[in-house]
Scaffold this motif. Sequence first.
Motif, mmCIF file in Angstrom:
data_model
loop_
_atom_site.group_PDB
_atom_site.id
_atom_site.type_symbol
_atom_site.label_atom_id
_atom_site.label_comp_id
_atom_site.label_asym_id
_atom_site.label_seq_id
_atom_site.Cartn_x
_atom_site.Cartn_y
_atom_site.Cartn_z
ATOM 1 N N PHE A 22 -28.000 -28.410 -4.926
ATOM 2 C CA PHE A 22 -28.428 -29.957 -5.030
ATOM 3 C C PHE A 22 -28.236 -30.262 -6.480
ATOM 4 O O PHE A 22 -29.239 -29.835 -7.204
ATOM 5 C CB PHE A 22 -29.863 -30.200 -4.476
ATOM 6 C CG PHE A 22 -29.959 -30.128 -2.926
ATOM 7 C CD1 PHE A 22 -30.015 -31.243 -2.040
ATOM 8 C CD2 PHE A 22 -29.995 -28.757 -2.307
ATOM 9 C CE1 PHE A 22 -30.074 -30.954 -0.795
ATOM 10 C CE2 PHE A 22 -30.187 -28.723 -1.114
ATOM 11 C CZ PHE A 22 -30.185 -29.945 -0.196
ATOM 12 N N ASN A 23 -27.254 -30.817 -6.543
ATOM 13 C CA ASN A 23 -27.037 -31.376 -8.362
ATOM 14 C C ASN A 23 -27.794 -32.751 -8.606
ATOM 15 O O ASN A 23 -27.412 -33.559 -7.994
ATOM 16 C CB ASN A 23 -25.628 -31.563 -8.519
ATOM 17 C CG ASN A 23 -25.214 -31.476 -9.974
ATOM 18 O OD1 ASN A 23 -25.113 -32.781 -10.400
ATOM 19 N ND2 ASN A 23 -25.022 -30.571 -10.892
ATOM 20 N N VAL A 24 -28.692 -32.518 -9.501
ATOM 21 C CA VAL A 24 -29.437 -33.559 -9.803
ATOM 22 C C VAL A 24 -28.702 -34.840 -10.586
ATOM 23 O O VAL A 24 -28.792 -35.758 -10.360
ATOM 24 C CB VAL A 24 -30.670 -33.323 -10.564
ATOM 25 C CG1 VAL A 24 -31.358 -34.302 -11.139
ATOM 26 C CG2 VAL A 24 -31.485 -32.439 -9.809
ATOM 27 N N GLY A 25 -27.765 -34.092 -11.253
ATOM 28 C CA GLY A 25 -26.876 -35.110 -11.956
ATOM 29 C C GLY A 25 -25.945 -36.046 -11.050
ATOM 30 O O GLY A 25 -25.811 -37.300 -11.178
ATOM 31 N N LYS A 26 -25.616 -35.438 -9.995
ATOM 32 C CA LYS A 26 -24.786 -36.101 -9.051
ATOM 33 C C LYS A 26 -25.719 -37.221 -8.449
ATOM 34 O O LYS A 26 -25.392 -38.386 -8.147
ATOM 35 C CB LYS A 26 -24.151 -35.136 -7.794
ATOM 36 C CG LYS A 26 -23.610 -36.042 -6.619
ATOM 37 C CD LYS A 26 -23.208 -35.045 -5.535
ATOM 38 C CE LYS A 26 -22.648 -35.786 -4.482
ATOM 39 N NZ LYS A 26 -22.225 -34.963 -3.281
ATOM 40 N N TYR A 27 -26.903 -36.834 -8.131
ATOM 41 C CA TYR A 27 -27.803 -38.085 -7.364
ATOM 42 C C TYR A 27 -28.311 -39.187 -8.536
ATOM 43 O O TYR A 27 -28.400 -40.140 -7.985
ATOM 44 C CB TYR A 27 -29.044 -37.330 -6.977
ATOM 45 C CG TYR A 27 -28.915 -36.519 -5.692
ATOM 46 C CD1 TYR A 27 -28.749 -37.204 -4.424
ATOM 47 C CD2 TYR A 27 -28.530 -35.191 -5.614
ATOM 48 C CE1 TYR A 27 -28.672 -36.515 -2.975
ATOM 49 C CE2 TYR A 27 -28.216 -34.384 -4.428
ATOM 50 C CZ TYR A 27 -28.577 -35.270 -3.172
ATOM 51 O OH TYR A 27 -28.284 -34.361 -2.182
ATOM 52 N N ARG A 28 -28.444 -38.474 -9.816
ATOM 53 C CA ARG A 28 -28.660 -39.451 -10.903
ATOM 54 C C ARG A 28 -27.599 -40.505 -11.100
ATOM 55 O O ARG A 28 -27.920 -41.903 -11.169
ATOM 56 C CB ARG A 28 -28.956 -38.466 -12.187
ATOM 57 C CG ARG A 28 -29.427 -39.624 -13.279
ATOM 58 C CD ARG A 28 -28.469 -39.966 -14.349
ATOM 59 N NE ARG A 28 -27.784 -38.620 -14.686
ATOM 60 C CZ ARG A 28 -26.631 -38.584 -15.457
ATOM 61 N NH1 ARG A 28 -25.887 -39.590 -15.556
ATOM 62 N NH2 ARG A 28 -26.081 -37.510 -15.702
ATOM 63 N N ARG A 29 -26.409 -40.004 -10.955
ATOM 64 C CA ARG A 29 -25.338 -41.028 -11.144
ATOM 65 C C ARG A 29 -25.142 -42.196 -10.034
ATOM 66 O O ARG A 29 -24.832 -43.160 -10.200
ATOM 67 C CB ARG A 29 -23.799 -40.326 -11.198
ATOM 68 C CG ARG A 29 -23.698 -39.815 -12.576
ATOM 69 C CD ARG A 29 -22.385 -39.048 -12.757
ATOM 70 N NE ARG A 29 -22.312 -37.905 -12.150
ATOM 71 C CZ ARG A 29 -22.565 -36.573 -12.562
ATOM 72 N NH1 ARG A 29 -22.971 -36.734 -13.781
ATOM 73 N NH2 ARG A 29 -22.397 -35.438 -11.772
ATOM 74 N N GLU A 30 -25.703 -41.619 -8.873
ATOM 75 C CA GLU A 30 -25.605 -42.275 -7.669
ATOM 76 C C GLU A 30 -26.714 -43.435 -7.926
ATOM 77 O O GLU A 30 -26.667 -44.788 -7.238
ATOM 78 C CB GLU A 30 -25.845 -41.769 -6.208
ATOM 79 C CG GLU A 30 -24.450 -40.822 -5.954
ATOM 80 C CD GLU A 30 -24.714 -39.911 -4.846
ATOM 81 O OE1 GLU A 30 -25.878 -39.960 -4.465
ATOM 82 O OE2 GLU A 30 -23.767 -39.291 -4.273
ATOM 83 N N LEU A 31 -27.946 -43.112 -8.269
ATOM 84 C CA LEU A 31 -29.275 -43.921 -8.194
ATOM 85 C C LEU A 31 -29.484 -44.785 -9.707
ATOM 86 O O LEU A 31 -29.742 -45.741 -9.328
ATOM 87 C CB LEU A 31 -30.424 -43.077 -8.056
ATOM 88 C CG LEU A 31 -30.383 -42.254 -7.026
ATOM 89 C CD1 LEU A 31 -31.407 -41.355 -6.948
ATOM 90 C CD2 LEU A 31 -30.859 -43.126 -5.627
ATOM 91 N N VAL A 32 -28.783 -44.199 -10.604
ATOM 92 C CA VAL A 32 -29.202 -44.810 -11.909
ATOM 93 C C VAL A 32 -27.598 -45.379 -12.519
ATOM 94 O O VAL A 32 -27.757 -46.528 -13.074
ATOM 95 C CB VAL A 32 -29.767 -44.023 -12.876
ATOM 96 C CG1 VAL A 32 -30.065 -44.869 -14.078
ATOM 97 C CG2 VAL A 32 -31.159 -43.559 -12.311
ATOM 98 N N GLY A 33 -26.767 -44.710 -12.188
ATOM 99 C CA GLY A 33 -25.441 -45.181 -12.642
ATOM 100 C C GLY A 33 -24.776 -44.077 -13.800
ATOM 101 O O GLY A 33 -25.578 -43.166 -14.181
ATOM 102 N N VAL A 34 -23.713 -44.318 -14.298
ATOM 103 C CA VAL A 34 -22.865 -43.446 -15.140
ATOM 104 C C VAL A 34 -23.020 -43.937 -16.617
ATOM 105 O O VAL A 34 -23.471 -45.008 -16.622
ATOM 106 C CB VAL A 34 -21.482 -42.971 -14.716
ATOM 107 C CG1 VAL A 34 -21.385 -42.292 -13.398
ATOM 108 C CG2 VAL A 34 -20.763 -44.383 -14.537
ATOM 109 N N ASN A 35 -22.264 -43.295 -17.351
ATOM 110 C CA ASN A 35 -22.244 -43.615 -18.767
ATOM 111 C C ASN A 35 -23.823 -43.941 -19.449
ATOM 112 O O ASN A 35 -23.961 -44.848 -20.353
ATOM 113 C CB ASN A 35 -21.350 -45.087 -18.918
ATOM 114 C CG ASN A 35 -20.171 -44.809 -18.599
ATOM 115 O OD1 ASN A 35 -19.561 -43.629 -18.688
ATOM 116 N ND2 ASN A 35 -19.442 -45.771 -17.787
#
Length: 307
Positions: free
Chosen positions: A106-119
Amino acid sequence: MPDFLKTFYVPSSEHLIEYDSASVTTPTDDMFESQKKQLMEVEKSRTWSGSLMDTKLGQERYTRSLPMSHSKQCYAMVGLPARGKSYIAHRLARYLNWIGVKSKVFNVGKYRRELVGVNMSCDYYDPNNSDGADSRKMVAGHVLTKIVEWFRDDPEAKIAILDATNTTRERRDMILDRCLPENIKVMFIESALDDPTIEENNIKEHKIRCPDYQGCEPDTAFKDFSERITNYKKAYQTLCLDLDRELSFIRVSNITQFHINNISCNVQSKSAYFLMNIRTNTQLLSTSPDTARVRSIRRVASEEIPT
């Protein structure tokens, strides 16, 4: 397993038993269970004066280290960015699935990009940025919920690997507090690195190509990610015996030195042995509640491997 040495891990990290393959066969699960029962009796009768075991918190956290038959487990990665945590997590999950222990990363970075966004800029990771800290805590809680749901929905699920930084004790206690009510055993795997050259290579070869930096110039991405690491360092609390003795953890330093504490079940033992064999030369630090011992083990495969 090397020809000249059979290494068998049993509950509590000070119990590292070495077998000479000329006179002893490879340890079996029955042998492990027998040793486990004997050593757990020793652990139950042990008094750790002057440590966290004298407190209610310490006693509660210690119970999480006790072996559970066919238990659900969460391996929580620990470490600064660009330390090879994702590499270790995926290699370990691949190995565990191969031996029949169903595992998922479970990669937290992947979920963070989905929930908060990239960049997200490096300021997002500054511990003094309260909005960023609250956002990252929210994402961590969301991923822990996903882990719990995975275990509930899939009776075959055994090991969830939480691929995140988890660099503070507050965050690690959050993991423990979420997993304990669900009877999920927790072991931390920390990847530490103090070689700036390796860190720079990791950033240039992997991080500047990640989804966070799509469309960014390499130099800009490198600078931003380096500043991200600097922000994480402000609040970084490494795993250590003085404060974390009661936890189960494996601390990997520069992928060559391993500090193993409170390994307490067969799957954890297999995981530790696998991680120690990612590289041919390693040093093992096995610690007990009373003393710290250093055992150096140089593994040599049946064929000659240049060191």
